[in-house]
Design a protein around this motif. Structure first.
Motif, PDB file in Angstrom:
ATOM      1  N   UNK A   1       1.828  93.803 -52.918  1.00 39.38           N
ATOM      2  CA  UNK A   1       1.667  93.405 -51.526  1.00 39.38           C
ATOM      3  C   UNK A   1       2.373  92.095 -51.200  1.00 39.38           C
ATOM      4  N   UNK A   2       2.430  91.181 -52.162  1.00 38.96           N
ATOM      5  CA  UNK A   2       3.059  89.898 -51.868  1.00 38.96           C
ATOM      6  C   UNK A   2       4.551  90.053 -51.613  1.00 38.96           C
ATOM      7  N   UNK A   3       5.203  90.999 -52.297  1.00 37.09           N
ATOM      8  CA  UNK A   3       6.622  91.233 -52.042  1.00 37.09           C
ATOM      9  C   UNK A   3       6.850  91.740 -50.638  1.00 37.09           C
ATOM     10  N   UNK A   4       5.943  92.590 -50.136  1.00 36.84           N
ATOM     11  CA  UNK A   4       6.070  93.132 -48.792  1.00 36.84           C
ATOM     12  C   UNK A   4       6.078  92.014 -47.753  1.00 36.84           C
ATOM     13  N   UNK A   5       5.327  90.963 -48.003  1.00 35.33           N
ATOM     14  CA  UNK A   5       5.195  89.876 -47.032  1.00 35.33           C
ATOM     15  C   UNK A   5       6.152  88.736 -47.302  1.00 35.33           C
ATOM     16  N   UNK A   6       6.997  88.862 -48.282  1.00 36.75           N
ATOM     17  CA  UNK A   6       7.990  87.835 -48.528  1.00 36.75           C
ATOM     18  C   UNK A   6       7.454  86.653 -49.311  1.00 36.75           C
ATOM     19  N   UNK A   7       6.218  86.700 -49.718  1.00 35.88           N
ATOM     20  CA  UNK A   7       5.627  85.578 -50.450  1.00 35.88           C
ATOM     21  C   UNK A   7       5.629  85.866 -51.923  1.00 35.88           C
ATOM     22  N   UNK A   8       5.617  84.852 -52.672  1.00 35.20           N
ATOM     23  CA  UNK A   8       5.539  84.990 -54.102  1.00 35.20           C
ATOM     24  C   UNK A   8       4.799  83.802 -54.654  1.00 35.20           C
ATOM     25  N   UNK A   9       4.524  83.831 -55.928  1.00 34.43           N
ATOM     26  CA  UNK A   9       3.796  82.738 -56.543  1.00 34.43           C
ATOM     27  C   UNK A   9       4.552  81.440 -56.337  1.00 34.43           C
TER      28      UNK A   9
ATOM     29  N   UNK B   1      -0.505  71.415 -48.675  1.00 36.81           N
ATOM     30  CA  UNK B   1      -1.021  71.143 -47.339  1.00 36.81           C
ATOM     31  C   UNK B   1      -2.456  71.586 -47.212  1.00 36.81           C
ATOM     32  N   UNK B   2      -3.089  71.211 -46.145  1.00 33.65           N
ATOM     33  CA  UNK B   2      -4.486  71.590 -45.949  1.00 33.65           C
ATOM     34  C   UNK B   2      -4.629  73.084 -45.715  1.00 33.65           C
ATOM     35  N   UNK B   3      -5.836  73.570 -45.902  1.00 32.09           N
ATOM     36  CA  UNK B   3      -6.102  75.005 -45.736  1.00 32.09           C
ATOM     37  C   UNK B   3      -6.413  75.321 -44.287  1.00 32.09           C
ATOM     38  N   UNK B   4      -5.616  74.813 -43.387  1.00 32.52           N
ATOM     39  CA  UNK B   4      -5.801  75.039 -41.961  1.00 32.52           C
ATOM     40  C   UNK B   4      -4.445  75.154 -41.310  1.00 32.52           C
ATOM     41  N   UNK B   5      -4.232  76.178 -40.495  1.00 31.61           N
ATOM     42  CA  UNK B   5      -2.923  76.340 -39.866  1.00 31.61           C
ATOM     43  C   UNK B   5      -2.592  75.210 -38.912  1.00 31.61           C
ATOM     44  N   UNK B   6      -3.595  74.474 -38.430  1.00 31.76           N
ATOM     45  CA  UNK B   6      -3.311  73.389 -37.496  1.00 31.76           C
ATOM     46  C   UNK B   6      -3.254  72.045 -38.194  1.00 31.76           C
ATOM     47  N   UNK B   7      -3.369  72.062 -39.514  1.00 33.66           N
ATOM     48  CA  UNK B   7      -3.346  70.818 -40.256  1.00 33.66           C
ATOM     49  C   UNK B   7      -1.955  70.239 -40.331  1.00 33.66           C
ATOM     50  N   UNK B   8      -1.812  69.170 -41.103  1.00 26.95           N
ATOM     51  CA  UNK B   8      -0.561  68.443 -41.174  1.00 26.95           C
ATOM     52  C   UNK B   8       0.556  69.205 -41.847  1.00 26.95           C
ATOM     53  N   UNK B   9       0.274  70.203 -42.658  1.00 25.82           N
ATOM     54  CA  UNK B   9       1.311  70.954 -43.348  1.00 25.82           C
ATOM     55  C   UNK B   9       0.978  72.423 -43.351  1.00 25.82           C
ATOM     56  N   UNK B  10       1.688  73.118 -44.217  1.00 28.48           N
ATOM     57  CA  UNK B  10       1.447  74.554 -44.320  1.00 28.48           C
ATOM     58  C   UNK B  10       0.090  74.802 -44.959  1.00 28.48           C
ATOM     59  N   UNK B  11      -0.588  75.873 -44.563  1.00 30.52           N
ATOM     60  CA  UNK B  11      -1.852  76.206 -45.223  1.00 30.52           C
ATOM     61  C   UNK B  11      -1.582  76.561 -46.681  1.00 30.52           C
ATOM     62  N   UNK B  12      -2.606  76.423 -47.500  1.00 31.85           N
ATOM     63  CA  UNK B  12      -2.450  76.726 -48.915  1.00 31.85           C
ATOM     64  C   UNK B  12      -2.207  78.215 -49.106  1.00 31.85           C
ATOM     65  N   UNK B  13      -1.475  78.527 -50.154  1.00 33.58           N
ATOM     66  CA  UNK B  13      -1.208  79.913 -50.482  1.00 33.58           C
ATOM     67  C   UNK B  13       0.162  80.362 -50.005  1.00 33.58           C
ATOM     68  N   UNK B  14       0.371  81.660 -50.090  1.00 33.77           N
ATOM     69  CA  UNK B  14       1.636  82.242 -49.652  1.00 33.77           C
ATOM     70  C   UNK B  14       1.380  83.145 -48.449  1.00 33.77           C
ATOM     71  N   UNK B  15       2.386  83.832 -48.013  1.00 36.45           N
ATOM     72  CA  UNK B  15       2.289  84.652 -46.814  1.00 36.45           C
ATOM     73  C   UNK B  15       1.193  85.707 -46.946  1.00 36.45           C
ATOM     74  N   UNK B  16       1.094  86.327 -48.094  1.00 38.10           N
ATOM     75  CA  UNK B  16       0.055  87.337 -48.278  1.00 38.10           C
ATOM     76  C   UNK B  16      -1.335  86.712 -48.176  1.00 38.10           C
ATOM     77  N   UNK B  17      -1.505  85.533 -48.754  1.00 43.34           N
ATOM     78  CA  UNK B  17      -2.794  84.833 -48.640  1.00 43.34           C
ATOM     79  C   UNK B  17      -3.103  84.532 -47.182  1.00 43.34           C
ATOM     80  N   UNK B  18      -2.120  84.103 -46.412  1.00 43.24           N
ATOM     81  CA  UNK B  18      -2.328  83.787 -44.992  1.00 43.24           C
ATOM     82  C   UNK B  18      -2.722  85.050 -44.237  1.00 43.24           C
TER      83      UNK B  18
END
Length: 188
Positions: free
Chosen positions: A5-13, A19-36
């Protein structure tokens, strides 16, 4: 589909971590595209469509070709009351796969919510044609057609003509169908 599934979403390890675990935080949320994507669906399912839309918008920005991410974003936007934005996302998904009945339904329902009943009827009719046994598709189409007829009848009366053949007065809306995210019980 190849890979996980992670390949489908363009994310990888290791991709887009930090960054914080919030989309409105100062950076990217933790994880990759599949996690988001998964967290966005969880937020959507738990009744937080605006937060889900933020997270899924970030995922769609990184993996715009992912129909699953775009559909989930469209659902979140619709449920958050951002119908014009939802319409755009459902249209992208439906144009990439015209046989996707749910995307056609979402496009039609979103169009109805922004007052474009001609477009609503067109795409709701496509969804019904693809899945005629789906009750909420048929209900939405019936309501959109009734509203369109009522509006055409109002226009005829204003021009001195007679009301539409159904004699309906006011312009109703496409209400009572339920949120597009709940309508089909569909999970992306």
């Amino acid at each position: 589909m190849t890979g996980g599934p992670q390949e489908q979403f363009g994310g990888g390890a290791g991709e887009s971590r930090g960054g914080p675990d919030s989309p409105s935080g100062g950076g990217a949320p933790q994880g990759d595209v599949y996690d988001w994507y998964r967290r966005g669906l969880d937020l959507l399912d738990s009744g937080h469509p605006a937060a889900a839309a933020q997270l899924l918008a970030r995922a769609a920005g990184v993996a715009p070709e992912s129909r699953s991410v775009r559909e989930a974003l469209a659902r979140a936007l619709f449920d958050a009351g951002q119908h014009a934005e939802a319409l755009r996302e459902f249209r992208v998904v439906a144009e990439s796969d015209p046989a996707d009945d749910y995307a056609q339904f979402g496009w039609g329902l979103s169009a109805a919510r922004v007052g474009d009943f001609e477009t609503a009827v067109e795409h709701l009719a496509l969804a019904v044609a693809m899945r005629p046994g789906t009750k909420h598709y048929r209900v939405a189409l019936t309501q959109a057609r009734a509203t369109l007829r009522a509006r055409e009848g109002e226009g005829a009366r204003k021009r001195g003509g007679s009301p539409g053949k159904d004699g309906m007065g006011g312009a109703g809306g496409v209400g009572g169908v339920g949120d597009v995210g709940d309508a089909g019980g569909r999970s992306a």
